[in-house]
Enzyme design. Structure first.
Site, PDB file in Angstrom:
ATOM      1  N   HIS A  32       1.005  -1.274   0.010  1.00  0.00           N
ATOM      2  CA  HIS A  32       0.292  -0.079  -0.102  1.00  0.00           C
ATOM      3  C   HIS A  32       1.234   1.473   0.132  1.00  0.00           C
ATOM      4  O   HIS A  32       1.080   1.783  -0.457  1.00  0.00           O
ATOM      5  CB  HIS A  32      -0.917  -0.112   1.326  1.00  0.00           C
ATOM      6  CG  HIS A  32      -2.005   1.797   1.332  1.00  0.00           C
ATOM      7  ND1 HIS A  32      -3.087   1.082   1.280  1.00  0.00           N
ATOM      8  CD2 HIS A  32      -1.625   2.451   1.451  1.00  0.00           C
ATOM      9  CE1 HIS A  32      -3.536   2.345   0.900  1.00  0.00           C
ATOM     10  NE2 HIS A  32      -3.013   3.019   2.020  1.00  0.00           N
ATOM     11  N   GLU A  33       1.819   1.019   0.750  1.00  0.00           N
ATOM     12  CA  GLU A  33       2.449   2.391   0.599  1.00  0.00           C
ATOM     13  C   GLU A  33       3.481   2.749  -0.368  1.00  0.00           C
ATOM     14  O   GLU A  33       3.840   4.030  -0.416  1.00  0.00           O
ATOM     15  CB  GLU A  33       3.468   2.163   2.239  1.00  0.00           C
ATOM     16  CG  GLU A  33       2.268   3.099   3.878  1.00  0.00           C
ATOM     17  CD  GLU A  33       1.942   3.786   3.580  1.00  0.00           C
ATOM     18  OE1 GLU A  33       1.990   4.724   2.928  1.00  0.00           O
ATOM     19  OE2 GLU A  33       0.443   2.889   4.075  1.00  0.00           O
ATOM     20  N   HIS A  52       1.904   4.312  -2.969  1.00  0.00           N
ATOM     21  CA  HIS A  52       1.907   5.919  -2.755  1.00  0.00           C
ATOM     22  C   HIS A  52       2.468   6.316  -3.804  1.00  0.00           C
ATOM     23  O   HIS A  52       3.183   7.575  -4.118  1.00  0.00           O
ATOM     24  CB  HIS A  52       1.916   5.852  -1.424  1.00  0.00           C
ATOM     25  CG  HIS A  52       0.860   6.223  -0.915  1.00  0.00           C
ATOM     26  ND1 HIS A  52      -0.371   7.609  -0.783  1.00  0.00           N
ATOM     27  CD2 HIS A  52      -0.274   5.605   0.410  1.00  0.00           C
ATOM     28  CE1 HIS A  52      -1.512   7.138  -0.360  1.00  0.00           C
ATOM     29  NE2 HIS A  52      -1.145   6.143   0.654  1.00  0.00           N
TER      30      HIS A  52
END
EC number: 3.5.1.88
Length: 181
Positions: free
Chosen positions: A146-147, A150
């Site tokens: 998820h990070e 980003h």
């Protein structure tokens, strides 16, 4: 010699649809006190926001930096000694698909199941520029993916099937109308 007391800052988290969240982050090249202070501020922001992960781009800095602090199973608390500071990550392996309900500090109050890999390994640098390798599974593996998304300008809502994406956009419009009323 007495040193001045360092104060940590809570950083402002960018919210969707802020265009900066779509920017691809660049690698970190200098590992110095400025980076260390920024990492400390990111941690303060993460804890204050009650999140488990935060990418630098979410606080307006387009560098390949992320932090993760998963709560412990036994007491659901976050401890600083469990903090992962991950700089310039690259995936080495990704295995076995899993669906996981995700949320995001940049997309508040919206949660949805996303397909991710259940096991990953990454190469990265720590705050001092040392090379590290991390193998992760389950929640930690999902948080890492998820990070890293980003850092590549991708939000978890981008991974939604079209009908769920439309539902999200509809909820977002409704929230905007309510906040303007």
């Amino acid at each position: 010699m007495k040193y001045p007391e360092m104060t940590l800052a809570t950083l402002a988290i960018l919210k969707y649809p802020n265009a900066l969240l779509r920017k691809k982050s660049i690698p970190v090249e200098i590992f110095d006190d400025n980076l260390h202070n920024f990492l400390d501020d990111m941690y303060e922001t993460l804890i204050e926001s009650k999140g488990v992960g935060l990418a630098a781009i979410q606080v307006g800095r387009a560098e390949r930096i992320l932090i993760i602090n998963i709560p412990r199973e036994e007491d659901k608390q976050q401890y600083k000694e469990d903090l992962l500071e991950i700089i310039n990550p690259t995936f080495l392996t990704q295995e076995e698909c899993v669906e996981w309900e995700e949320g995001c500090l940049s997309v508040p109050d919206f949660y949805e199941s996303i397909k991710r890999f259940d096991k990953v390994s990454i190469a990265y640098k720590d705050r001092y520029g040392n090379d590290r390798i991390l193998k992760a599974q389950g929640f930690l593996a999902v948080a890492i993916q998820h990070e890293i998304d980003h850092l590549n300008g991708v939000l978890f809502v981008d991974k939604l099937p079209i009908l769920k994406r439309k539902k999200f956009e509809k909820e977002l419009k409704k929230l905007k109308k309510e906040s303007q009323a």
